[in-house]
Design a protein around this motif. Structure first.
Motif, PDB file in Angstrom:
ATOM      1  N   ASN A 146       0.838  -1.209   0.000  1.00 38.19           N
ATOM      2  CA  ASN A 146       0.000   0.000   0.000  1.00 38.19           C
ATOM      3  C   ASN A 146       0.865   1.248   0.000  1.00 38.19           C
ATOM      4  O   ASN A 146       1.741   1.397   0.854  1.00 38.19           O
ATOM      5  CB  ASN A 146      -0.884   0.042   1.247  1.00 38.19           C
ATOM      6  N   THR A 147       0.594   2.179  -0.904  1.00 36.94           N
ATOM      7  CA  THR A 147       1.408   3.400  -0.955  1.00 36.94           C
ATOM      8  C   THR A 147       0.601   4.677  -0.773  1.00 36.94           C
ATOM      9  O   THR A 147       1.176   5.758  -0.727  1.00 36.94           O
ATOM     10  CB  THR A 147       2.179   3.484  -2.289  1.00 36.94           C
ATOM     11  N   ALA A 148      -0.728   4.589  -0.677  1.00 38.04           N
ATOM     12  CA  ALA A 148      -1.555   5.783  -0.483  1.00 38.04           C
ATOM     13  C   ALA A 148      -1.281   6.386   0.892  1.00 38.04           C
ATOM     14  O   ALA A 148      -1.403   5.722   1.916  1.00 38.04           O
ATOM     15  CB  ALA A 148      -3.031   5.432  -0.626  1.00 38.04           C
ATOM     16  N   ASP A 149      -0.924   7.671   0.926  1.00 37.31           N
ATOM     17  CA  ASP A 149      -0.561   8.339   2.181  1.00 37.31           C
ATOM     18  C   ASP A 149      -1.698   8.349   3.191  1.00 37.31           C
ATOM     19  O   ASP A 149      -1.469   8.289   4.407  1.00 37.31           O
ATOM     20  CB  ASP A 149      -0.130   9.773   1.895  1.00 37.31           C
ATOM     21  N   SER A 150      -2.935   8.429   2.709  1.00 34.50           N
ATOM     22  CA  SER A 150      -4.080   8.572   3.600  1.00 34.50           C
ATOM     23  C   SER A 150      -4.245   7.390   4.548  1.00 34.50           C
ATOM     24  O   SER A 150      -4.867   7.526   5.605  1.00 34.50           O
ATOM     25  CB  SER A 150      -5.362   8.747   2.778  1.00 34.50           C
ATOM     26  N   LEU A 151      -3.700   6.246   4.211  1.00 37.60           N
ATOM     27  CA  LEU A 151      -3.860   5.059   5.057  1.00 37.60           C
ATOM     28  C   LEU A 151      -3.169   5.212   6.409  1.00 37.60           C
ATOM     29  O   LEU A 151      -3.571   4.579   7.385  1.00 37.60           O
ATOM     30  CB  LEU A 151      -3.316   3.823   4.338  1.00 37.60           C
ATOM     31  N   THR A 152      -2.151   6.050   6.465  1.00 37.46           N
ATOM     32  CA  THR A 152      -1.447   6.264   7.733  1.00 37.46           C
ATOM     33  C   THR A 152      -1.570   7.687   8.259  1.00 37.46           C
ATOM     34  O   THR A 152      -1.254   7.940   9.424  1.00 37.46           O
ATOM     35  CB  THR A 152       0.058   5.954   7.581  1.00 37.46           C
ATOM     36  N   LYS A 153      -2.054   8.613   7.428  1.00 37.13           N
ATOM     37  CA  LYS A 153      -2.101  10.023   7.837  1.00 37.13           C
ATOM     38  C   LYS A 153      -3.494  10.624   7.769  1.00 37.13           C
ATOM     39  O   LYS A 153      -3.677  11.800   8.081  1.00 37.13           O
ATOM     40  CB  LYS A 153      -1.136  10.840   6.977  1.00 37.13           C
ATOM     41  N   GLY A 154      -4.478   9.847   7.317  1.00 40.93           N
ATOM     42  CA  GLY A 154      -5.825  10.379   7.207  1.00 40.93           C
ATOM     43  C   GLY A 154      -6.038  11.123   5.905  1.00 40.93           C
ATOM     44  O   GLY A 154      -5.139  11.276   5.080  1.00 40.93           O
ATOM     45  N   GLU A 155      -7.264  11.618   5.728  1.00 40.16           N
ATOM     46  CA  GLU A 155      -7.651  12.222   4.455  1.00 40.16           C
ATOM     47  C   GLU A 155      -7.206  13.668   4.301  1.00 40.16           C
ATOM     48  O   GLU A 155      -7.192  14.210   3.197  1.00 40.16           O
ATOM     49  CB  GLU A 155      -9.173  12.143   4.277  1.00 40.16           C
ATOM     50  N   ASP A 156      -6.843  14.335   5.390  1.00 38.37           N
ATOM     51  CA  ASP A 156      -6.424  15.737   5.321  1.00 38.37           C
ATOM     52  C   ASP A 156      -4.901  15.823   5.415  1.00 38.37           C
ATOM     53  O   ASP A 156      -4.343  15.709   6.508  1.00 38.37           O
ATOM     54  CB  ASP A 156      -7.068  16.538   6.459  1.00 38.37           C
ATOM     55  N   PRO A 157      -4.221  16.034   4.280  1.00 43.64           N
ATOM     56  CA  PRO A 157      -2.745  16.065   4.314  1.00 43.64           C
ATOM     57  C   PRO A 157      -2.187  17.224   5.131  1.00 43.64           C
ATOM     58  O   PRO A 157      -1.032  17.168   5.571  1.00 43.64           O
ATOM     59  CB  PRO A 157      -2.365  16.189   2.832  1.00 43.64           C
ATOM     60  N   ASN A 158      -2.999  18.270   5.324  1.00 45.03           N
ATOM     61  CA  ASN A 158      -2.528  19.413   6.110  1.00 45.03           C
ATOM     62  C   ASN A 158      -2.643  19.183   7.607  1.00 45.03           C
ATOM     63  O   ASN A 158      -2.040  19.912   8.395  1.00 45.03           O
ATOM     64  CB  ASN A 158      -3.316  20.665   5.725  1.00 45.03           C
ATOM     65  N   ASN A 159      -3.432  18.186   7.985  1.00 45.88           N
ATOM     66  CA  ASN A 159      -3.587  17.837   9.391  1.00 45.88           C
ATOM     67  C   ASN A 159      -3.503  16.314   9.537  1.00 45.88           C
ATOM     68  O   ASN A 159      -4.508  15.652   9.799  1.00 45.88           O
ATOM     69  CB  ASN A 159      -4.929  18.345   9.932  1.00 45.88           C
ATOM     70  N   PRO A 160      -2.314  15.774   9.346  1.00 45.98           N
ATOM     71  CA  PRO A 160      -2.178  14.312   9.380  1.00 45.98           C
ATOM     72  C   PRO A 160      -2.525  13.725  10.740  1.00 45.98           C
ATOM     73  O   PRO A 160      -2.137  14.256  11.778  1.00 45.98           O
ATOM     74  CB  PRO A 160      -0.706  14.089   9.028  1.00 45.98           C
ATOM     75  N   LYS A 161      -3.295  12.642  10.703  1.00 51.58           N
ATOM     76  CA  LYS A 161      -3.668  11.936  11.924  1.00 51.58           C
ATOM     77  C   LYS A 161      -3.781  10.459  11.604  1.00 51.58           C
ATOM     78  O   LYS A 161      -4.487  10.065  10.680  1.00 51.58           O
ATOM     79  CB  LYS A 161      -5.002  12.457  12.460  1.00 51.58           C
ATOM     80  N   ARG A 162      -3.095   9.642  12.347  1.00 50.71           N
ATOM     81  CA  ARG A 162      -3.078   8.203  12.098  1.00 50.71           C
ATOM     82  C   ARG A 162      -4.449   7.587  12.375  1.00 50.71           C
ATOM     83  O   ARG A 162      -4.933   7.617  13.508  1.00 50.71           O
ATOM     84  CB  ARG A 162      -2.009   7.547  12.970  1.00 50.71           C
ATOM     85  N   PRO A 163      -5.094   7.009  11.365  1.00 52.12           N
ATOM     86  CA  PRO A 163      -6.442   6.480  11.573  1.00 52.12           C
ATOM     87  C   PRO A 163      -6.489   5.202  12.412  1.00 52.12           C
ATOM     88  O   PRO A 163      -7.395   5.034  13.225  1.00 52.12           O
ATOM     89  CB  PRO A 163      -6.949   6.203  10.144  1.00 52.12           C
ATOM     90  N   TYR A 164      -5.524   4.300  12.194  1.00 56.10           N
ATOM     91  CA  TYR A 164      -5.585   2.986  12.839  1.00 56.10           C
ATOM     92  C   TYR A 164      -4.210   2.608  13.388  1.00 56.10           C
ATOM     93  O   TYR A 164      -3.266   2.384  12.622  1.00 56.10           O
ATOM     94  CB  TYR A 164      -6.059   1.927  11.845  1.00 56.10           C
ATOM     95  N   PRO A 165      -4.082   2.516  14.700  1.00 53.96           N
ATOM     96  CA  PRO A 165      -2.767   2.198  15.306  1.00 53.96           C
ATOM     97  C   PRO A 165      -2.288   0.782  15.015  1.00 53.96           C
ATOM     98  O   PRO A 165      -1.114   0.478  15.249  1.00 53.96           O
ATOM     99  CB  PRO A 165      -3.012   2.405  16.804  1.00 53.96           C
ATOM    100  N   THR A 166      -3.172  -0.090  14.519  1.00 56.72           N
ATOM    101  CA  THR A 166      -2.778  -1.476  14.211  1.00 56.72           C
ATOM    102  C   THR A 166      -2.188  -1.620  12.815  1.00 56.72           C
ATOM    103  O   THR A 166      -1.728  -2.707  12.452  1.00 56.72           O
ATOM    104  CB  THR A 166      -4.010  -2.398  14.309  1.00 56.72           C
ATOM    105  N   TYR A 167      -2.194  -0.535  12.025  1.00 63.01           N
ATOM    106  CA  TYR A 167      -1.776  -0.615  10.616  1.00 63.01           C
ATOM    107  C   TYR A 167      -0.354  -0.083  10.414  1.00 63.01           C
ATOM    108  O   TYR A 167      -0.017   1.021  10.862  1.00 63.01           O
ATOM    109  CB  TYR A 167      -2.738   0.173   9.732  1.00 63.01           C
ATOM    110  N   PHE A 168       0.449  -0.868   9.683  1.00 60.10           N
ATOM    111  CA  PHE A 168       1.825  -0.496   9.343  1.00 60.10           C
ATOM    112  C   PHE A 168       2.072  -0.890   7.881  1.00 60.10           C
ATOM    113  O   PHE A 168       1.291  -1.628   7.286  1.00 60.10           O
ATOM    114  CB  PHE A 168       2.832  -1.244  10.226  1.00 60.10           C
ATOM    115  N   ARG A 169       3.181  -0.432   7.324  1.00 59.10           N
ATOM    116  CA  ARG A 169       3.585  -0.889   5.986  1.00 59.10           C
ATOM    117  C   ARG A 169       5.108  -0.895   5.873  1.00 59.10           C
ATOM    118  O   ARG A 169       5.799  -0.085   6.506  1.00 59.10           O
ATOM    119  CB  ARG A 169       2.965  -0.033   4.890  1.00 59.10           C
ATOM    120  N   THR A 170       5.605  -1.821   5.057  1.00 64.07           N
ATOM    121  CA  THR A 170       7.047  -1.952   4.874  1.00 64.07           C
ATOM    122  C   THR A 170       7.537  -1.213   3.624  1.00 64.07           C
ATOM    123  O   THR A 170       8.739  -1.191   3.365  1.00 64.07           O
ATOM    124  CB  THR A 170       7.456  -3.434   4.782  1.00 64.07           C
TER     125      THR A 170
END
Length: 410
Positions: A146-170
């Motif tokens: 997965n490379t979409a930024d929103s998966l780890t930073k949320g939908e607002d790039p100006n106010n990033p917020k991690r949606p799910y603490p169980t999710y990571f990517r390599t």
């Protein structure tokens, strides 16, 4: 990597489907290594590592590479008796690159006792449906692709917020991959008039937008931006829309099943210019479907075959005799599986597994640091890989050839 948004209602509805459960399956004195002479104590039972990927359909070449590489990690862990007292087993679920099937697979795994984590998914759109289900169950999810930024930073790039603490990517993210591609195409290849075409999905749109922003900073002109359908095979209408702008390159946000024929049909229409895309087109199937010499792609990480850190992985994968190659994300899947296994081993120690340990497994993953097949293996506060290496590939003589490896430096 990749695709559509999924409404919460659809996720909840899909989450009610395909529920299943399995028991502990005690085993005493089994040789748990698939050919190893070492006998491990597996008297405490079986723990399951899940995989969710497209194992059939047009992206199965990538999905099988993910599954096989995770299987290799499981087999090696069993040979080494990594999780004391337990045998590990792999349970792979086919999402066919669709969010609904991904949600069903996540529901199935989250309702199965003794699931310790999930290597998941290939497509960003599928992950959007999988994340909330696995998170609700507290199950560690690590994506190799997965490379979409929103998966780890949320939908607002100006106010990033991690949606799910169980999710990571390599793997690294599109906000770095798109600009890295733009710098190469404009500064190294000298292209100044670029047409952008996307498949309209989460991965393709995000990647193309990050590319466009950097291209304009480099004083290139985005002459037009067009969309095609995910299942289109005839691109005559988009070719007719693009040709009047006389671009000297095309940047495609999407995947190889459409990118290969798109390149071929543009060349057949007299516009034989480079088609460039992201990791979604970096597969040999791109050329099989029409990709031509001079076309370009970025992909995450350094070339697996050229990495000293991946040498043992490549040798072991070849020796294992899988029918399919490890493809673009195999080494990243291998690393993801090994992080999950190491985190579980650390959490259990000499004790016994309980599903209530899942938050401790997530914490152990957050704190993980090691050298993986892909190189540096650690995560930042958002769950993103700290390894941000990318590679440019060019089709030469009908094969992908790496031409530049590095990091996006602005």
């Amino acid at each position: 990597m990749r695709n559509h948004t999924v409404k919460a209602a659809a996720v909840v509805a899909a989450g009610l489907l395909l529920l299943s459960a399995c028991g502990t399956n005690k085993e005493e004195g089994d040789s748990a290594g698939g050919g190893s002479d070492q006998s491990c104590d597996v008297s405490k039972g079986v723990l399951t590592l899940g995989v969710i990927a497209p194992l059939s359909g047009e992206l199965s070449a990538l999905g099988k590479g993910i599954e096989n590489s995770a299987q290799l990690a499981v087999d090696q862990a069993n040979e080494k008796c990594t999780v004391k007292g337990y045998k590990l087993a792999l349970q792979a679920e086919d999402d066919q690159k669709t969010p609904q099937l991904g949600a069903q697979a996540a529901t199935k795994l989250s309702s199965t006792p003794n699931v310790i984590g999930v290597v998941s998914t290939l497509n960003s759109s599928v992950s959007q449906s999988v994340q909330p289900i696995l998170d609700q169950a507290g199950i560690l999810q690590i994506s190799p692709a997965n490379t979409a930024d929103s998966l780890t930073k949320g939908e607002d790039p100006n106010n990033p917020k991690r949606p799910y603490p169980t999710y990571f990517r390599t793997c690294t993210v599109d906000s770095l991959q798109g600009p890295f591609a733009a710098n190469y195409l404009i500064k190294k290849s000298g292209k100044k008039k670029i047409a952008i075409i996307t498949d309209g999905l989460t991965y393709g749109e995000g990647l193309a937008s990050s590319f466009a922003g950097q291209a304009e900073k480099n004083n290139a002109e985005i002459v037009t931006r067009q969309k095609i359908g995910e299942k289109d095979t005839d691109f005559s209408s988009v070719i007719a829309a693009v040709k009047p702008f006389a671009p000297d390159a095309i940047y495609y946000g999407g995947q190889y099943p459409q990118a290969g024929p798109l390149s071929k049909q543009f060349a057949g229409a007299g516009l034989s210019i480079p088609v460039m895309g992201g990791d979604g087109i970096y597969d040999d199937q791109f050329m099989a479907l029409g990709g031509k010499d001079g076309d370009l792609a970025t992909s995450v990480g350094a070339p697996t075959e050229e990495l000293e850190s991946a040498k043992a992985f490549v040798e072991a994968y070849d020796k294992a005799g899988f029918k399919e190659g490890f493809s673009a994300y195999g080494a990243f899947s291998y690393d993801a599986a090994n992080v999950i296994i190491a985190s579980v081993a650390k959490t259990i120690g000499d004790g016994e597994w309980a599903d209530t340990m899942r938050p401790d497994v997530v914490k152990a993953a957050q704190d993980h640091s090691s050298e993986g097949a892909t190189g540096e293996l650690a995560f930042d506060e958002n769950g993103d890989s700290t390894n941000t290496v990318l590679t440019i590939y060019e089709v030469t003589g009908g094969k992908w050839k790496s031409v530049e490896t590095g990091k996006f430096e602005g």
